[in-house]
Scaffold this motif. Structure first.
Motif, short mmCIF file in Angstrom:
data_model
loop_
_atom_site.label_atom_id
_atom_site.label_comp_id
_atom_site.label_asym_id
_atom_site.label_seq_id
_atom_site.Cartn_x
_atom_site.Cartn_y
_atom_site.Cartn_z
N GLY A 182 1.02 -11.96 -10.60
CA GLY A 182 1.38 -12.73 -11.78
C GLY A 182 2.02 -11.94 -12.89
N LEU A 183 2.20 -10.62 -12.68
CA LEU A 183 2.76 -9.77 -13.73
C LEU A 183 4.20 -9.34 -13.44
CD1 LEU A 183 -0.35 -7.54 -14.54
CD2 LEU A 183 0.53 -9.52 -15.81
N SER A 184 4.86 -10.03 -12.53
CA SER A 184 6.27 -9.74 -12.26
C SER A 184 7.08 -9.93 -13.54
CB SER A 184 6.80 -10.67 -11.17
OG SER A 184 8.18 -10.46 -10.96
N GLY A 185 7.92 -8.97 -13.84
CA GLY A 185 8.71 -9.01 -15.07
C GLY A 185 8.15 -8.15 -16.18
N ASP A 186 6.91 -7.73 -16.05
CA ASP A 186 6.32 -6.82 -17.02
C ASP A 186 6.82 -5.41 -16.71
OD1 ASP A 186 4.52 -4.90 -18.25
OD2 ASP A 186 3.11 -6.54 -18.59
N ARG A 187 7.66 -4.88 -17.57
CA ARG A 187 8.33 -3.61 -17.24
C ARG A 187 7.36 -2.44 -17.17
NH1 ARG A 187 10.13 -0.53 -21.81
NH2 ARG A 187 9.51 -1.42 -23.80
N PHE A 188 6.27 -2.51 -17.90
CA PHE A 188 5.29 -1.43 -17.85
C PHE A 188 4.54 -1.44 -16.52
CE2 PHE A 188 5.77 -2.28 -22.43
CZ PHE A 188 6.19 -1.02 -22.85
N VAL A 189 4.19 -2.63 -16.05
CA VAL A 189 3.52 -2.77 -14.76
C VAL A 189 4.46 -2.35 -13.63
CG1 VAL A 189 2.58 -4.42 -13.10
CG2 VAL A 189 1.91 -4.56 -15.51
N GLU A 190 5.71 -2.80 -13.71
CA GLU A 190 6.67 -2.47 -12.67
C GLU A 190 6.96 -0.98 -12.62
OE1 GLU A 190 10.01 -5.01 -13.28
OE2 GLU A 190 8.96 -6.81 -12.54
N ARG A 191 7.00 -0.32 -13.78
CA ARG A 191 7.20 1.13 -13.80
C ARG A 191 6.00 1.85 -13.20
NH1 ARG A 191 10.02 4.59 -12.36
NH2 ARG A 191 11.69 3.36 -13.28
N SER A 192 4.80 1.38 -13.52
CA SER A 192 3.59 2.00 -12.99
C SER A 192 3.53 1.88 -11.48
CB SER A 192 2.35 1.35 -13.62
OG SER A 192 1.17 1.92 -13.10
N ILE A 193 3.86 0.70 -10.95
CA ILE A 193 3.87 0.48 -9.50
C ILE A 193 4.89 1.39 -8.83
CG2 ILE A 193 4.50 -1.18 -7.71
CD1 ILE A 193 3.26 -3.36 -9.45
N THR A 194 6.09 1.43 -9.40
CA THR A 194 7.16 2.25 -8.83
C THR A 194 6.76 3.72 -8.81
OG1 THR A 194 8.81 0.68 -9.66
CG2 THR A 194 9.59 2.86 -8.99
N ASP A 195 6.17 4.20 -9.89
CA ASP A 195 5.76 5.60 -9.95
C ASP A 195 4.66 5.90 -8.92
OD1 ASP A 195 7.59 6.19 -11.87
OD2 ASP A 195 6.19 6.19 -13.55
N GLU A 196 3.78 4.94 -8.70
CA GLU A 196 2.73 5.14 -7.69
C GLU A 196 3.35 5.26 -6.30
OE1 GLU A 196 -1.24 2.89 -5.91
OE2 GLU A 196 -0.57 2.44 -7.96
N ILE A 197 4.36 4.43 -6.04
CA ILE A 197 5.05 4.50 -4.75
C ILE A 197 5.75 5.84 -4.58
CG2 ILE A 197 6.95 3.52 -3.39
CD1 ILE A 197 6.26 0.80 -4.75
N MET A 198 6.45 6.29 -5.63
CA MET A 198 7.16 7.56 -5.56
C MET A 198 6.20 8.73 -5.39
SD MET A 198 10.12 6.36 -5.56
CE MET A 198 10.99 7.93 -5.40
N TYR A 199 5.03 8.62 -6.01
CA TYR A 199 4.02 9.66 -5.89
C TYR A 199 3.55 9.78 -4.43
CZ TYR A 199 -0.39 12.19 -6.49
OH TYR A 199 -1.41 13.09 -6.40
N GLU A 200 3.36 8.63 -3.76
CA GLU A 200 2.94 8.66 -2.36
C GLU A 200 4.04 9.23 -1.47
OE1 GLU A 200 -0.04 8.04 -1.16
OE2 GLU A 200 -0.76 7.62 -3.19
#
Length: 252
Positions: A182-200
């Motif tokens: 439900g948080l699609s479009g929240d740029r802070f959430v999307e950045r956090s998710i992306t960074d977690e993916i890049m970290y993995e």
């Protein structure tokens, strides 16, 4: 059918014979249903190795120029890239990012595997660069898992005078981001998710992480003639203690 012909008859056997790619973590790719396969991007041939080691078909988003070239060459390119599981995206248009997101979401809602490179471009110097948040938007919109993948160069060898590099495909455990539903479009959430993916991906690949967009670094390289190392040294602020290998949102 052409996809499987390329994989098992035309290209696959040659690539297996020459490069002998190895894969680990194949059990982490869902046997059915949608998933994003998010990989680092070191070479133009990366898209060959991932599908080669998987049983399921992988669809990639590719630049539209591969599908619009004129003449016989253009016709052959359209046949090849279309048949090999790639979908055209016009990256030059003003709506390129939105078109890519819409297409990727459609593919995932069809229950397919979508292969993407969150960096958005090949690495300028072999390091891992900042990911774009489109991958986060796709998983939030569809609820599908993200499977981190790393192309890891191995030993180099020569074939007919050409220097080639063996590639290992390392597949990590699926990442579930349903806690952000439900948080699609929240740029802070999307950045956090992306960074977690890049970290993995960083952990799987062993690459050094650079908290800059690869495309920005390449643009500066083209305009100044400087190397990637020089550009990064000018654009990236001095690292904080013990945080120089972490995406910014994970560095604390």
């Amino acid at each position: 059918m052409f996809y499987w012909f390329l994989k098992f008859v035309a290209i696959g056997p040659v690539v297996r014979l020459v490069f002998r790619p190895r894969a680990t973590g194949l059990e982490n790719v869902p046997a059915r249903g949608a998933a994003v396969l998010a990989s680092n991007h070191l070479a133009a041939s990366d898209w060959i190795f991932m599908p080669l080691v998987l049983k399921r078909r992988v669809t990639f988003l590719a630049k539209a120029e591969y599908f619009t070239a004129p003449g016989v060459k253009g016709f052959l390119q359209r046949i090849f890239f279309g048949g090999s599981g790639q979908v055209p995206i016009d990256r030059a248009s003003a709506d390129a990012a939105e078109n890519a997101l819409t297409t990727g979401i459609r593919i995932l809602r069809e229950g397919k595997l979508l292969g993407i490179y969150p960096e958005g471009t090949r690495s300028p110097d072999g390091r891992l660069f900042r990911g774009k948040t489109g991958v986060a938007r796709m998983t939030l919109e569809t609820g599908c898992p993200v499977v981190p993948v790393a192309m890891v160069p191995g030993r180099t060898f020569r074939v007919l005078g050409k220097k080639l590099t063996r590639v290992d495909v390392v597949i990590g455990e699926p990442l579930d981001f349903s806690r952000y539903a439900g948080l699609s479009g929240d740029r802070f959430v999307e950045r956090s998710i992306t960074d977690e993916i890049m970290y993995e991906i960083m952990l799987l690949s062993g690459q050094e992480y650079v908290d800059l967009y690869g495309a920005k670094v390449k643009k500066s390289m083209d305009s100044t003639g400087a190397s990637a190392v020089e550009v990064v040294g000018k654009l990236q602020p001095p690292p904080h203690e013990a945080a120089d290998r972490l995406p910014s949102s994970l560095a604390g």
